[in-house]
Design an enzyme around this catalytic site. Structure first.
Site, PDB file in Angstrom:
ATOM      1  N   HIS A 146      -2.893 -16.957  -5.957  1.00  0.00           N
ATOM      2  CA  HIS A 146      -3.836 -16.313  -5.030  1.00  0.00           C
ATOM      3  C   HIS A 146      -5.034 -17.205  -4.698  1.00  0.00           C
ATOM      4  O   HIS A 146      -5.863 -16.814  -3.880  1.00  0.00           O
ATOM      5  CB  HIS A 146      -4.320 -14.994  -5.647  1.00  0.00           C
ATOM      6  CG  HIS A 146      -5.096 -15.217  -6.907  1.00  0.00           C
ATOM      7  ND1 HIS A 146      -4.504 -15.695  -8.062  1.00  0.00           N
ATOM      8  CD2 HIS A 146      -6.419 -15.080  -7.191  1.00  0.00           C
ATOM      9  CE1 HIS A 146      -5.434 -15.828  -9.002  1.00  0.00           C
ATOM     10  NE2 HIS A 146      -6.601 -15.465  -8.497  1.00  0.00           N
ATOM     11  N   ASP A 147      -5.139 -18.363  -5.338  1.00  0.00           N
ATOM     12  CA  ASP A 147      -6.256 -19.280  -5.069  1.00  0.00           C
ATOM     13  C   ASP A 147      -5.828 -20.508  -4.270  1.00  0.00           C
ATOM     14  O   ASP A 147      -6.665 -21.367  -3.982  1.00  0.00           O
ATOM     15  CB  ASP A 147      -6.864 -19.789  -6.392  1.00  0.00           C
ATOM     16  CG  ASP A 147      -7.518 -18.689  -7.202  1.00  0.00           C
ATOM     17  OD1 ASP A 147      -8.002 -17.718  -6.610  1.00  0.00           O
ATOM     18  OD2 ASP A 147      -7.536 -18.819  -8.449  1.00  0.00           O
ATOM     19  N   ASP A 164      -1.664  -1.063  -3.835  1.00  0.00           N
ATOM     20  CA  ASP A 164      -1.991  -0.281  -5.039  1.00  0.00           C
ATOM     21  C   ASP A 164      -0.804  -0.256  -6.005  1.00  0.00           C
ATOM     22  O   ASP A 164       0.272  -0.787  -5.710  1.00  0.00           O
ATOM     23  CB  ASP A 164      -2.421   1.138  -4.634  1.00  0.00           C
ATOM     24  CG  ASP A 164      -1.456   1.766  -3.636  1.00  0.00           C
ATOM     25  OD1 ASP A 164      -0.231   1.615  -3.836  1.00  0.00           O
ATOM     26  OD2 ASP A 164      -1.909   2.382  -2.651  1.00  0.00           O
ATOM     27  N   ASP A 192      -4.045  -9.599 -16.200  1.00  0.00           N
ATOM     28  CA  ASP A 192      -5.015 -10.668 -16.018  1.00  0.00           C
ATOM     29  C   ASP A 192      -6.189 -10.381 -16.951  1.00  0.00           C
ATOM     30  O   ASP A 192      -6.718  -9.270 -16.950  1.00  0.00           O
ATOM     31  CB  ASP A 192      -5.495 -10.691 -14.559  1.00  0.00           C
ATOM     32  CG  ASP A 192      -5.686 -12.094 -14.042  1.00  0.00           C
ATOM     33  OD1 ASP A 192      -6.394 -12.863 -14.706  1.00  0.00           O
ATOM     34  OD2 ASP A 192      -5.144 -12.412 -12.968  1.00  0.00           O
ATOM     35  N   ASP A 246       0.856  -1.188   0.000  1.00  0.00           N
ATOM     36  CA  ASP A 246       0.000   0.000   0.000  1.00  0.00           C
ATOM     37  C   ASP A 246       0.894   1.241   0.000  1.00  0.00           C
ATOM     38  O   ASP A 246       1.886   1.295   0.742  1.00  0.00           O
ATOM     39  CB  ASP A 246      -0.876  -0.038   1.264  1.00  0.00           C
ATOM     40  CG  ASP A 246      -1.748   1.184   1.400  1.00  0.00           C
ATOM     41  OD1 ASP A 246      -2.034   1.834   0.376  1.00  0.00           O
ATOM     42  OD2 ASP A 246      -2.153   1.503   2.544  1.00  0.00           O
ATOM     43  N   GLU A 270      -5.394 -20.093 -17.900  1.00  0.00           N
ATOM     44  CA  GLU A 270      -5.773 -20.861 -16.703  1.00  0.00           C
ATOM     45  C   GLU A 270      -6.862 -21.849 -17.124  1.00  0.00           C
ATOM     46  O   GLU A 270      -7.892 -21.441 -17.654  1.00  0.00           O
ATOM     47  CB  GLU A 270      -6.298 -19.924 -15.615  1.00  0.00           C
ATOM     48  CG  GLU A 270      -6.553 -20.670 -14.313  1.00  0.00           C
ATOM     49  CD  GLU A 270      -7.580 -20.023 -13.406  1.00  0.00           C
ATOM     50  OE1 GLU A 270      -7.530 -20.271 -12.204  1.00  0.00           O
ATOM     51  OE2 GLU A 270      -8.466 -19.296 -13.906  1.00  0.00           O
ATOM     52  N   ASP A 326      -7.922 -15.884 -17.387  1.00  0.00           N
ATOM     53  CA  ASP A 326      -8.709 -16.482 -16.315  1.00  0.00           C
ATOM     54  C   ASP A 326      -9.696 -17.531 -16.867  1.00  0.00           C
ATOM     55  O   ASP A 326     -10.454 -17.251 -17.806  1.00  0.00           O
ATOM     56  CB  ASP A 326      -9.498 -15.347 -15.641  1.00  0.00           C
ATOM     57  CG  ASP A 326     -10.134 -15.735 -14.337  1.00  0.00           C
ATOM     58  OD1 ASP A 326      -9.404 -15.922 -13.357  1.00  0.00           O
ATOM     59  OD2 ASP A 326     -11.382 -15.837 -14.295  1.00  0.00           O
ATOM     60  N   ASP A 328      -4.368   3.636   2.843  1.00  0.00           N
ATOM     61  CA  ASP A 328      -5.776   3.215   2.992  1.00  0.00           C
ATOM     62  C   ASP A 328      -5.894   1.736   3.364  1.00  0.00           C
ATOM     63  O   ASP A 328      -6.990   1.192   3.460  1.00  0.00           O
ATOM     64  CB  ASP A 328      -6.603   3.541   1.732  1.00  0.00           C
ATOM     65  CG  ASP A 328      -6.208   2.681   0.527  1.00  0.00           C
ATOM     66  OD1 ASP A 328      -5.239   1.895   0.629  1.00  0.00           O
ATOM     67  OD2 ASP A 328      -6.867   2.806  -0.521  1.00  0.00           O
TER      68      ASP A 328
HETATM   69  C1  NOJ Z   1      -9.908 -17.937 -11.332  1.00  0.00           C
HETATM   70  C2  NOJ Z   1      -9.257 -16.890 -10.508  1.00  0.00           C
HETATM   71  O1  NOJ Z   1      -7.913 -17.224 -10.304  1.00  0.00           O
HETATM   72  C3  NOJ Z   1     -10.042 -16.795  -9.215  1.00  0.00           C
HETATM   73  O2  NOJ Z   1      -9.409 -15.999  -8.254  1.00  0.00           O
HETATM   74  C4  NOJ Z   1     -11.421 -16.279  -9.548  1.00  0.00           C
HETATM   75  O3  NOJ Z   1     -12.209 -16.295  -8.386  1.00  0.00           O
HETATM   76  C5  NOJ Z   1     -12.087 -17.111 -10.628  1.00  0.00           C
HETATM   77  N1  NOJ Z   1     -11.219 -17.489 -11.680  1.00  0.00           N
HETATM   78  C6  NOJ Z   1     -13.229 -16.345 -11.227  1.00  0.00           C
HETATM   79  O4  NOJ Z   1     -12.731 -15.272 -11.987  1.00  0.00           O
END
Ligand code: NOJ
Length: 574
Positions: free
Chosen positions: A339-340, A31, A100, A23, A267, A208, A27
């Site tokens: 991130h997933d 960013d 992305d 950041d 992906e 994505d 906030d």
């Molecule tokens: C895959 C992304 O990596 C994930 O974070 C997202 O929730 C879903 N696609 C939907 O866009």
């Protein structure tokens, strides 16, 4: 004559999840100026490409994966001017920037959807998947959804629009309606937007869930899941009948006439090796590589919230099959984290006593495979899963929805929380730990997600100062890929496939062979059955997960001995 080797064979990509990276304005949310301020960290690590998770205007229902304007920056993250500056500063350091691309769906607040929803006669009605209720049922009646598909974020994949009495499809949240790629106007609008970003100077796209854009028509029910109301719609939308056609068209319309080193990575949940060969065969002009999901599903039982320990033999079988499948044609992407996914060191390593050793081991094994490695922010510091206290600690829509759905069905709260602790995407989303100060140097304000209490010991400042840190190990691995052609292009051979604790393989190119041996356990182990063990005993050790100054344990009756979570890379020239 063999085709010229692609530049990304020797490249390493670093994923920035901007919300949690740095950041700059207090906030509490990361960013773009924060990313600019930390580019020197990425430069020191030596990565070639940054993949930026979505920074477009968004209601943030799914942290930016619900986009309401594809051609601007969300004010939370900054402005287009900040973006241009980031691009220029990254390019100055020789780092490419990949955006992305989220075009399976938009936000329900995107003007396209707002218009589509406004009337059944709207010229954009057909840009999304609208369907009447199931025959004979009134809108909103139980079971009236057009198909029984389950959404990835719990509940039905269909949302009723009260005004028209029709339903729209959303494979993810109800604020993420799926675009109808059958409509050529949709495709052209997406391609125009992609060209706009490339003209601005970006270096490619991470796409994505791109293998979900082609749906098999007519849309029909899937096999019921666990006898409940929902069914598995995936046969209708995973690698649908027009997926290759759409990606080839995208390639022609967006990438074909552009010089320069662009990167495209799709992906693709549930993609098979055979599909991946087609997607990544350079001659077919679709994408450079895909993110496959097999290896990150091996610790799932019936579904992702039902976790079981990873069996190393299965991991070797899976990754080995991908290495072999894409050996001649196509290319792999390599990742443990994003991130997933929960943090790799907590999931596949030992984030207690052997945090440093096991983080280095995982890095070594992954980066020495054939393919392009991806590093997710904080992975290079050995960041760990988050110690979630209670249901209120989770913020991710997938986790929050699952909590409500599962407890609503009568599952015990503590069981649901345990599943979330292991599997929640929030594990990856705590702020990057830059230093030991109260908010870990992430923000001067109140962070949107609490910093991990272990930032006092696990942080970038400490890691940069310690030559034996996880960070410097990643830096050496990245340098090795840049400098040693055998890492980028050597053949891959899996060894010791049945060994439950040792991961071993070779990479060979011309007269050079590298051997990687890794002990995936917290006990010291002698390596049985290593081909050529005597010759390898004399080979040069290039890298290891233990400091070289700590020596190497003596062999046991000619068998190399590996300490807990020890990985070694050896090199031999014939
Ligand atoms: C895959 C992304 O990596 C994930 O974070 C997202 O929730 C879903 N696609 C939907 O866009």
């Amino acid at each position: 004559m063999p085709a010229e080797r692609a530049w990304f064979h020797s490249a390493v990509v670093y994923q920035v999840y901007p919300r949690s990276f740095q950041d700059s304005d207090g906030d509490g949310i990361g960013d773009l100026r924060g990313v600019i301020d930390r580019l020197d960290h990425l430069d020191a690590l030596g990565v070639d490409v940054v993949w930026l998770s979505p920074v477009y205007p968004s209601p943030q229902d799914d942290n930016g994966y619900d986009i309401s304007d594809y051609q601007d920056i969300d004010p939370t993250f900054g402005t287009l001017a900040d973006f241009d500056e980031l691009l220029a500063e990254a390019h100055e350091r020789g780092i490419r920037v990949v955006m992305d691309l989220v075009v399976n769906h938009t936000s329900d607040e995107h003007p396209w959807f707002v218009e589509s929803r406004s009337s059944t006669d709207s010229p954009k009605r057909d840009w999304y998947w609208w369907r009447p209720p199931r025959e004979g049922l009134a809108p909103g009646a139980p079971g009236a959804e057009p198909t029984n598909w389950h959404s990835f974020f719990s509940g039905s994949a269909w949302q009723l629009d009260e005004a028209s009495g029709e339903y729209y499809l959303h494979l993810f949240s109800r604020k993420q309606p799926d675009l109808n790629w059958e409509n050529p106007q949709v495709r052209q609008a997406v391609y125009a937007m992609m060209r706009w970003w490339l003209d601005r100077g970006v270096d490619g796209f991470r796409m994505d869930v791109i293998n979900m854009i082609s749906k098999d028509l007519p849309l029909r029910d899937g096999t019921p899941i666990d006898g409940g109301p929902w069914g598995d719609g995936s046969p209708s939308y995973i690698c649908g009948p027009r997926i290759h056609e759409f990606l080839q068209e995208m390639h022609r319309e967006v990438f074909a006439d552009r010089a320069g080193r662009l990167l495209t990575v799709g992906e693709m949940p549930a993609v098979t090796v055979e599909d991946a060969v087609l997607f990544t065969d350079p001659a077919r002009r679709e994408v450079d590589m895909v993110f496959q999901f097999e290896h990150v599903g091996l610790d799932h039982g019936e579904h992702k919230w039902d976790r079981q320990p990873l069996r190393l033999v299965e991991l070797k079988e899976s990754l080995g099959r991908w290495q072999e499948g894409l050996a001649e044609v196509g290319w792999n992407s390599l990742y443990w984290n994003n991130h997933d996914q929960p943090r790799a060191v907590s999931r596949f390593g030992d984030d207690g006593e052997f945090r440093v050793e096991s983080a280095k081991l995982l890095a070594t094994v992954l980066h020495l495979h054939r393919g392009t490695p991806y590093v997710y922010q904080g992975e290079e510091l050995g960041m760990t899963n988050v110690p979630f206290e209670d249901a209120g600690s989770f913020q991710d829509i997938e986790s929050v929805n699952y909590y409500h759905a599962a407890t609503g069905q009568g599952l015990l709260v503590e069981e649901v929380l345990d599943a979330l602790r292991l599997g929640s995407r929030d594990n990856a989303r705590s702020p990057v730990q830059w230093d030991g100060s109260p908010h870990a140097g992430f923000t001067t304000g109140e962070p949107w997600f609490p910093v991990h209490p272990n930032h006092v010991e696990v942080n970038a400042e400490q890691a940069l100062a310690d030559p034996e840190s996880v960070f410097h190990h990643y830096r050496r691995l990245i340098e090795l890929r840049h400098t040693d052609p055998v890492v980028a292009d050597g053949d891959f051979t899996m060894l010791l496939r049945e060994d439950p604790a040792i991961y071993a393989f070779t990479r060979s190119l011309d007269d050079t062979t590298l051997l990687v041996v890794a002990n995936f356990s917290s006990e010291q182990r002698a390596v049985d059955g290593l081909p050529d063990a005597a010759r390898w005993a004399e080979a040069e050790v290039l890298l290891g997960s233990y400091p070289s100054s700590s020596g190497v344990p003596a062999p046991d009756e000619g068998r190399p001995v590996l300490r807990p979570w020890e990985a070694r890379v050896l090199r031999r020239t014939a």
